[in-house]
Write an enzyme that holds these catalytic residues in place. Structure first.
Site, PDB file in Angstrom:
ATOM      1  CE  LYS A 160      18.572  43.454 -16.618  1.00 31.56           C
ATOM      2  NZ  LYS A 160      19.452  42.417 -16.087  1.00 31.56           N
ATOM      3  CG  MET A 165     -28.534  37.770  -8.832  1.00 29.88           C
ATOM      4  SD  MET A 165     -27.923  37.272  -7.208  1.00 29.88           S
ATOM      5  CE  MET A 165     -27.766  35.504  -7.350  1.00 29.88           C
ATOM      6  CB  THR A 211       5.968  43.453 -14.977  1.00 29.18           C
ATOM      7  OG1 THR A 211       6.666  44.680 -14.827  1.00 29.18           O
ATOM      8  CG2 THR A 211       6.881  42.426 -15.619  1.00 29.18           C
ATOM      9  CE  LYS A 268      13.208  39.987 -16.838  1.00 24.64           C
ATOM     10  NZ  LYS A 268      14.039  39.385 -15.830  1.00 24.64           N
ATOM     11  CB  SER A 293      16.187  36.137 -11.494  1.00 20.34           C
ATOM     12  OG  SER A 293      16.794  37.392 -11.459  1.00 20.34           O
ATOM     13  NE  ARG A 306      16.034  44.610 -14.243  1.00 21.31           N
ATOM     14  CZ  ARG A 306      15.209  44.948 -15.224  1.00 21.31           C
ATOM     15  NH1 ARG A 306      14.672  46.153 -15.258  1.00 21.31           N
ATOM     16  NH2 ARG A 306      14.928  44.074 -16.178  1.00 21.31           N
TER      17      ARG A 306
HETATM   18  C1  LIG Z   1      15.022  40.911  -6.599  1.00 22.30           C
HETATM   19  C2  LIG Z   1      15.061  40.722  -8.061  1.00 22.30           C
HETATM   20  N1  LIG Z   1      14.513  39.640  -8.601  1.00 22.30           N
HETATM   21  C3  LIG Z   1      14.540  39.446  -9.929  1.00 22.30           C
HETATM   22  C4  LIG Z   1      15.164  40.360 -10.751  1.00 22.30           C
HETATM   23  C5  LIG Z   1      15.203  40.156 -12.221  1.00 22.30           C
HETATM   24  O1  LIG Z   1      16.457  40.397 -12.713  1.00 22.30           O
HETATM   25  P1  LIG Z   1      16.766  40.968 -14.167  1.00 22.30           P
HETATM   26  O2  LIG Z   1      18.144  41.417 -14.147  1.00 22.30           O
HETATM   27  O3  LIG Z   1      15.754  41.927 -14.589  1.00 22.30           O
HETATM   28  O4  LIG Z   1      16.551  39.772 -15.098  1.00 22.30           O
HETATM   29  P2  LIG Z   1      17.339  38.437 -15.145  1.00 22.30           P
HETATM   30  O5  LIG Z   1      18.769  38.794 -15.113  1.00 22.30           O
HETATM   31  O6  LIG Z   1      16.878  37.650 -13.999  1.00 22.30           O
HETATM   32  O7  LIG Z   1      16.904  37.845 -16.431  1.00 22.30           O
HETATM   33  C6  LIG Z   1      15.746  41.481 -10.156  1.00 22.30           C
HETATM   34  N2  LIG Z   1      16.392  42.411 -10.857  1.00 22.30           N
HETATM   35  N3  LIG Z   1      15.688  41.639  -8.818  1.00 22.30           N
HETATM   36  C1  LIG Z   2      12.993  42.996 -12.948  1.00 17.47           C
HETATM   37  C2  LIG Z   2      11.886  42.058 -12.971  1.00 17.47           C
HETATM   38  N1  LIG Z   2      12.090  40.739 -12.879  1.00 17.47           N
HETATM   39  C3  LIG Z   2      10.973  40.027 -12.916  1.00 17.47           C
HETATM   40  S1  LIG Z   2       9.613  40.991 -13.108  1.00 17.47           S
HETATM   41  C4  LIG Z   2      10.577  42.387 -13.102  1.00 17.47           C
HETATM   42  C5  LIG Z   2      10.018  43.733 -13.248  1.00 17.47           C
HETATM   43  C6  LIG Z   2       9.341  44.224 -12.009  1.00 17.47           C
HETATM   44  O1  LIG Z   2       8.878  45.495 -12.213  1.00 17.47           O
HETATM   45  P1  LIG Z   2       7.475  46.002 -11.678  1.00 17.47           P
HETATM   46  O2  LIG Z   2       7.544  45.989 -10.209  1.00 17.47           O
HETATM   47  O3  LIG Z   2       7.351  47.382 -12.237  1.00 17.47           O
HETATM   48  O4  LIG Z   2       6.437  45.079 -12.245  1.00 17.47           O
END
Ligand SMILES: Cc1ncc(COP(=O)(O)OP(=O)(O)O)c(N)n1
Ligand SMILES: Cc1ncsc1CCOP(=O)(O)O
Length: 517
Positions: free
Chosen positions: A44, A286, A137, A140, A111, A42
């Site tokens: 971006k 408590m 998180t 993101k 997603s 990933r």
């Molecule tokens: C397995 C998995 N699930 C969700 C995501 C989220 O994708 P991301 O590219 O960060 O965001 P969107 O394109 O869904 O907006 C992921 N990378 N992997």
């Molecule tokens: C890519 C993504 N999509 C939904 S939450 C997320 C981030 C997950 O990262 P982390 O496991 O560090 O919380």
């Protein structure tokens, strides 16, 4: 041919999260050595040339470990490096179009945050879905509501009868992963195929160790529900005799062990519950302040969380206490009205009256007036508690004139007690204190040498402990009510404390009214 993918431990890369000085490829390789089963690159912000370079080198590493590689968003990169698949978001290339561009063997993940998105992913032919974000998180910026652990099950249920796989993502780490796995199983028994993490592996100096810990927890979880390996021995075939002797044994231990039972309960019953705890041989604390919860979790034998007159500080305390106690694999008894806390931690026992449990189960068969149940309760209480215990993956106790205790497999029907209990406030809360006290004893005395506790939520036989808590309280109530000096509910309560204090296992054995169904 499409490659078979093990989604158990799905690593999504995040170069910006690497600890200072840690090399990206070294971290990736160590994660694979720790047990990562699928990798998604990933990137971006990377330019095409840089993304391509990273993807090619990552692919060579993944190939050495025979682990599939997926590319986030960029079909061109996936094609260029012959990746095993792509992962797209809701605003990226639609699945149906991506399918046309990619070789048949490529898998496509999407997603999904809610039912509508999942339905669309199913209709468009996704191979797997990434459900999230589950928790908050740092990795993101989120634009959609959190799914929460309890939001996953209904989404998984939509996958029943399909071959579409599902992973959960967002804020998952080694501390909360068991809660995510257990708490997300749908009412139909559909569980996650895996969890996807970024920071829980990438941000650590020792990704191998982090991956290996997660991987062990996942494989323990996949062995089967905790209720049949840990929190109940009923699957081995309990009889009324074996239960009676188990209760006697727990009663014999409680005064010697004098377990500390941390109780966050409502303001109406705090002192009363503390006194009842003392009278059965345990020691109450408590406390509600968040700052104390971490230390308390190390010394308490069990935690009781009783939602009643909920205040924001108490709620924050409950949240923190449960997470810490889960970490120490100690029992939590939950007396529920609201269920939000169940996103964060896993109870060992859920206890409530018919109205409270109906609300938790989403059943309209029984309603409440305040904290009291309206009407006669469930038509099939045994079926109800058994199904709820299976769904919640813990022991469920339904209190009332007759009490029902189930581990999702066996149900004990208990018929002790006295009508005066219904005439004092907080008798249900007091039962919870007794259950928590015996859970502490069962947990402290559990024989777990040589066993891996990675997949276990709490040590000890919570089925037996719940029965012991109910029996002790209800038999003492019968004895108190029968005393000459007890004229009504006013004189009943002090007599109850006295009877609890002097109650012996032999007397409980004499009075026990139990049926196993
Ligand atoms: C397995 C998995 N699930 C969700 C995501 C989220 O994708 P991301 O590219 O960060 O965001 P969107 O394109 O869904 O907006 C992921 N990378 N992997
Ligand atoms: C890519 C993504 N999509 C939904 S939450 C997320 C981030 C997950 O990262 P982390 O496991 O560090 O919380």
């Amino acid at each position: 041919m499409t490659r078979t993918i093990d989604y158990s431990l799905y690593l999504v890369t995040g170069r910006e999260l690497l600890p200072q000085g840690k090399d990206y490829f070294e971290s990736l390789e160590e994660s694979l050595q720790g047990g990562v089963t699928v990798v998604q690159i990933r990137e971006k912000k990377a330019e095409t040339a840089e993304f391509l370079d990273i993807a090619l080198k990552s692919k060579a590493i993944c190939d050495r470990y025979n682990v599939p590689l997926i590319i986030n968003d960029r079909i061109d990169i996936a094609l260029a490096i012959d990746a095993d698949g792509i992962h797209v978001g809701q605003t990226d290339m639609p699945v149906s179009m991506a399918r046309k561009l990619l070789p048949q063997k490529c898998i496509i993940g999407v997603s999904c945050n809610n039912k509508e998105e999942l339905q669309k992913a199913l209709e468009n032919g996704a191979d797997y879905v990434g459900i999230g974000a589950i928790y908050a998180t740092q990795t993101k910026d989120l634009t959609k509501p959190l799914v929460g652990v309890r939001g996953i099950g209904p989404l998984l249920q939509m996958l029943d009868g399909t071959s579409v796989k599902a992973v959960a993502i967002g804020g998952i780490n080694s501390k909360n992963v068991l809660r995510v796995l257990h708490g997300s199983v749908s009412g139909t028994g559909h569980s996650l195929d895996g969890i996807a993490v970024v920071s829980a592996i990438v941000a650590l100096n020792q990704p191998r160790q982090a991956a290996s810990e997660l991987s062990e927890i996942l494989s323990e979880f996949k062995k089967g529900p905790s209720i049949f390996h840990g929190m109940s021995s009923a699957a081995n075939g309990h009889t009324t005799d074996s239960i009676t002797s188990g209760v006697v044994s727990l009663m014999n231990q409680i005064r010697t062990l004098n377990p500390l039972v941390h109780q966050i309960t409502n303001s109406v019953v705090t002192a009363q519950s503390a006194n009842i705890t003392i009278s059965i041989g345990a020691s109450p604390i408590m406390a509600t302040a968040v700052d104390e919860m971490s230390d308390l979790a190390t010394i308490c034998g069990a935690l009781l969380v009783n939602i009643g007159t909920l205040t924001p500080p108490a709620c924050a305390g409950m949240l923190a206490a449960g997470c810490h106690v889960n970490t120490w694999k100690k029992p939590i008894v939950f007396d529920p009205v609201g269920v939000d806390l169940l996103n964060k931690w896993q109870p060992s026992v859920i206890k409530g009256n018919a109205g409270e449990l109906a609300a938790l189960a989403g059943s309209i068969e029984v309603t409440s007036k305040g904290v009291d149940t309206v009407g006669n309760g469930f038509e099939d209480p045994v079926g109800f508690v058994t199904a709820l215990a299976r769904r919640e993956r813990c022991i469920v106790v339904l209190t009332g004139k007759t009490d029902y205790v189930s581990d999702g497999h066996t149900c004990a029907v208990l018929d002790n007690g006295h009508e005066f209990l219904g005439k004092m406030t907080g008798s249900g809360c007091a039962t919870g204190s007794c259950i928590a006290s015996f859970c502490a004893v069962a947990s402290a005395s559990a024989q777990t040498e040589g066993q891996s506790l990675r997949g276990v939520l709490a040590k000890g036989d919570m089925f037996l402990a719940s029965i012991a808590g109910i029996l002790v309280f209800n038999v003492a109530a019968e004895l108190a009510a029968a005393r000459d000096d007890v004229k009504g509910p006013g004189t009943f309560f002090p007599a109850l404390i006295d009877e609890l204090t002097s109650l012996t296992p032999e007397v409980v054995q004499e009075h026990i009214k139990i049926k196993i169904v």
